[in-house]
Design a protein around this motif. Structure first.
Motif, PDB file in Angstrom:
ATOM      1  N   ASP A 220       0.812  -1.219   0.000  1.00  0.00           N
ATOM      2  CA  ASP A 220       0.000   0.000   0.000  1.00  0.00           C
ATOM      3  C   ASP A 220       0.848   1.274   0.000  1.00  0.00           C
ATOM      4  OD1 ASP A 220      -2.564  -1.270   0.122  1.00  0.00           O
ATOM      5  OD2 ASP A 220      -2.150  -1.785   2.206  1.00  0.00           O
ATOM      6  N   HIS A 221       2.141   1.120  -0.256  1.00  0.00           N
ATOM      7  CA  HIS A 221       3.039   2.277  -0.200  1.00  0.00           C
ATOM      8  C   HIS A 221       2.627   3.356  -1.198  1.00  0.00           C
ATOM      9  CE1 HIS A 221       6.626   4.723  -0.267  1.00  0.00           C
ATOM     10  NE2 HIS A 221       6.916   4.353  -1.498  1.00  0.00           N
ATOM     11  N   ASP A 222       2.399   4.558  -0.690  1.00  0.00           N
ATOM     12  CA  ASP A 222       2.060   5.700  -1.538  1.00  0.00           C
ATOM     13  C   ASP A 222       2.510   6.967  -0.831  1.00  0.00           C
ATOM     14  OD1 ASP A 222       1.084   7.656  -3.173  1.00  0.00           O
ATOM     15  OD2 ASP A 222      -1.022   7.061  -3.044  1.00  0.00           O
ATOM     16  N   GLU A 223       3.595   7.533  -1.304  1.00  0.00           N
ATOM     17  CA  GLU A 223       4.107   8.781  -0.739  1.00  0.00           C
ATOM     18  C   GLU A 223       4.084   9.904  -1.770  1.00  0.00           C
ATOM     19  OE1 GLU A 223       4.591   9.449   2.217  1.00  0.00           O
ATOM     20  OE2 GLU A 223       4.806   7.526   3.246  1.00  0.00           O
ATOM     21  N   SER A 224       3.122   9.835  -2.703  1.00  0.00           N
ATOM     22  CA  SER A 224       3.029  10.865  -3.734  1.00  0.00           C
ATOM     23  C   SER A 224       2.779  12.250  -3.144  1.00  0.00           C
ATOM     24  CB  SER A 224       1.930  10.513  -4.737  1.00  0.00           C
ATOM     25  OG  SER A 224       0.693  10.297  -4.075  1.00  0.00           O
ATOM     26  N   ALA A 225       2.140  12.320  -1.973  1.00  0.00           N
ATOM     27  CA  ALA A 225       1.892  13.618  -1.338  1.00  0.00           C
ATOM     28  C   ALA A 225       3.179  14.304  -0.908  1.00  0.00           C
ATOM     29  CB  ALA A 225       0.974  13.426  -0.129  1.00  0.00           C
ATOM     30  N   ALA A 226       4.264  13.531  -0.784  1.00  0.00           N
ATOM     31  CA  ALA A 226       5.535  14.113  -0.348  1.00  0.00           C
ATOM     32  C   ALA A 226       6.284  14.807  -1.475  1.00  0.00           C
ATOM     33  CB  ALA A 226       6.431  13.021   0.247  1.00  0.00           C
ATOM     34  N   LEU A 227       5.939  14.520  -2.716  1.00  0.00           N
ATOM     35  CA  LEU A 227       6.762  14.995  -3.830  1.00  0.00           C
ATOM     36  C   LEU A 227       6.809  16.519  -3.954  1.00  0.00           C
ATOM     37  CD1 LEU A 227       6.044  12.263  -6.538  1.00  0.00           C
ATOM     38  CD2 LEU A 227       7.632  12.262  -4.585  1.00  0.00           C
ATOM     39  N   PRO A 228       5.694  17.242  -3.805  1.00  0.00           N
ATOM     40  CA  PRO A 228       5.799  18.706  -3.841  1.00  0.00           C
ATOM     41  C   PRO A 228       6.674  19.264  -2.720  1.00  0.00           C
ATOM     42  CG  PRO A 228       3.526  18.012  -4.141  1.00  0.00           C
ATOM     43  CD  PRO A 228       4.291  16.796  -3.730  1.00  0.00           C
ATOM     44  N   VAL A 229       6.705  18.589  -1.577  1.00  0.00           N
ATOM     45  CA  VAL A 229       7.568  19.029  -0.477  1.00  0.00           C
ATOM     46  C   VAL A 229       9.030  18.874  -0.876  1.00  0.00           C
ATOM     47  CG1 VAL A 229       8.189  18.665   1.943  1.00  0.00           C
ATOM     48  CG2 VAL A 229       5.814  18.397   1.205  1.00  0.00           C
ATOM     49  N   LEU A 230       9.378  17.750  -1.486  1.00  0.00           N
ATOM     50  CA  LEU A 230      10.751  17.545  -1.942  1.00  0.00           C
ATOM     51  C   LEU A 230      11.151  18.585  -2.985  1.00  0.00           C
ATOM     52  CD1 LEU A 230      10.845  13.643  -2.341  1.00  0.00           C
ATOM     53  CD2 LEU A 230      11.569  15.007  -0.393  1.00  0.00           C
ATOM     54  N   GLY A 231      10.179  19.047  -3.751  1.00  0.00           N
ATOM     55  CA  GLY A 231      10.467  20.025  -4.799  1.00  0.00           C
ATOM     56  C   GLY A 231      10.927  21.375  -4.297  1.00  0.00           C
ATOM     57  N   ARG A 232      10.938  21.585  -2.983  1.00  0.00           N
ATOM     58  CA  ARG A 232      11.447  22.843  -2.433  1.00  0.00           C
ATOM     59  C   ARG A 232      12.963  22.933  -2.473  1.00  0.00           C
ATOM     60  NH1 ARG A 232       8.043  22.686   3.259  1.00  0.00           N
ATOM     61  NH2 ARG A 232       5.934  22.570   2.362  1.00  0.00           N
ATOM     62  N   VAL A 233      13.641  21.786  -2.661  1.00  0.00           N
ATOM     63  CA  VAL A 233      15.108  21.746  -2.585  1.00  0.00           C
ATOM     64  C   VAL A 233      15.653  20.982  -3.787  1.00  0.00           C
ATOM     65  CG1 VAL A 233      15.074  21.839  -0.065  1.00  0.00           C
ATOM     66  CG2 VAL A 233      15.137  19.610  -1.216  1.00  0.00           C
ATOM     67  N   PRO A 234      16.949  21.132  -4.094  1.00  0.00           N
ATOM     68  CA  PRO A 234      17.537  20.320  -5.174  1.00  0.00           C
ATOM     69  C   PRO A 234      17.441  18.826  -4.858  1.00  0.00           C
ATOM     70  CG  PRO A 234      18.992  22.147  -4.595  1.00  0.00           C
ATOM     71  CD  PRO A 234      17.916  22.108  -3.544  1.00  0.00           C
TER      72      PRO A 234
END
Length: 303
Positions: A220-234
């Motif tokens: 059930d792994h789904d961390e798609s909600a984290a991707l915009p957060v990662l986009g704050r940094v290189p």
């Protein structure tokens, strides 16, 4: 090199090692059924650029075991946050994760987004996925059928019930084990017998009880909600063209979901153990990320 123990809020002791020095800290999270030693080759290069923090995820390496209900990516993300709080309470951080380690980084981004762009200034994701690992193919069809029949809890419970018995009679270092390691951890042209045996030995240190306990979290792994957060940094995403566990399409989807902050590196011919078999490519990608992080920090200070 120094080592210490970090006790989590649910009482699990995590083994942590630190190495190198510098104003920037790089935190390395290993993959499923591995341990912090899988980063040894990168460790030799990175320790000259930054302070390093490496840790064994719960149930792995020299870290303590966990209640079955806490054998989840959500929990390993919280563990990572508690390692940061205890070992690196201040200063800029670059987080790196291979396979399950990358998933732990993404879970942390979802749980504590305030860290990203402030404390966390860069992310390195290696042969990992934000979700959907068993969505397609025969395994995906089987999983949908088992869920439709309401048998998934029974199947997972049976796995955990049988795991201690299987572990008791387990033989390590076998030829079938090497075949499995070669097929699923290596790619088209990146394996030699010595490296295959090295990876087999590393992965077989982890008991079946750990493997069975964590198995359900990948379904059930789904961390798609984290991707915009990662986009704050290189961010650098490294994928291997012949990875059978986290196929390259997952790396491409990660980079697309993160957006302009992500750079994608696809290593042709390599498999899941790309950090061990294509060390030069992975090291160069990691050092290039550190250069981007430094340039980004200078630009932010100037702005």
């Amino acid at each position: 090199m120094t080592s210490r123990t970090v006790r989590t809020d649910d009482g699990v002791d995590l083994h942590v090692e630190t190495d190198g020095s510098g104003p920037l800290t790089v935190v390395l999270s290993h993959g499923f059924t591995a341990r912090l030693g899988e980063w040894d080759l990168q460790r030799e290069v990175l320790r000259h650029r930054a302070r390093l923090v490496l840790w064994d995820q719960r149930g792995h390496g020299r870290s303590g075991w966990t209640p079955l209900t806490a054998a989840t990516i959500d929990r390993t993300g919280r563990d990572l946050g508690q390692v940061l709080d205890a070992v690196v309470p201040e200063g800029p951080l670059v987080l790196a994760g291979h396979s399950m380690g990358g998933m732990s980084v993404m879970a942390l981004a979802r749980q504590r987004p305030e860290l990203f762009g402030t404390r966390v200034v860069g992310v390195f994701l290696l042969a990992t996925s934000a979700g959907g690992l068993v969505r397609n193919g025969l395994l995906g069809l089987w999983l949908r059928m088992v869920r439709w029949l309401g048998l998934l809890p029974l199947w997972l419970g049976l796995l955990q019930l049988l795991a201690p018995l299987l572990e008791r009679y387990r033989r390590r270092g076998t030829a079938p084990g090497r075949w499995f390691t070669r097929r699923y951890l290596f790619g088209r042209d990146d394996a030699d017998p010595a490296t295959v045996r090295q990876v087999q030995d590393l992965l077989e240190e982890t008991p079946y009880t750990v493997t069975a306990a964590f198995y359900s979290t990948f379904l059930d792994h789904d961390e798609s909600a984290a991707l915009p957060v990662l986009g704050r940094v290189p961010v650098t995403v490294v994928a291997a063209s012949h990875d059978r566990l986290t196929p390259a399409g997952h790396g491409r989807a990660l980079a697309a979901g993160i957006g302009d902050a992500a750079e994608l590196v696809v290593v042709e011919g390599a498999g899941h153990s790309v950090n061990l078999t294509r060390t030069g490519v992975v090291d160069a990608a990691f050092l290039a990320l550190l250069d981007r992080v430094e340039a980004d920090q200078q630009q932010r200070r100037a702005g």
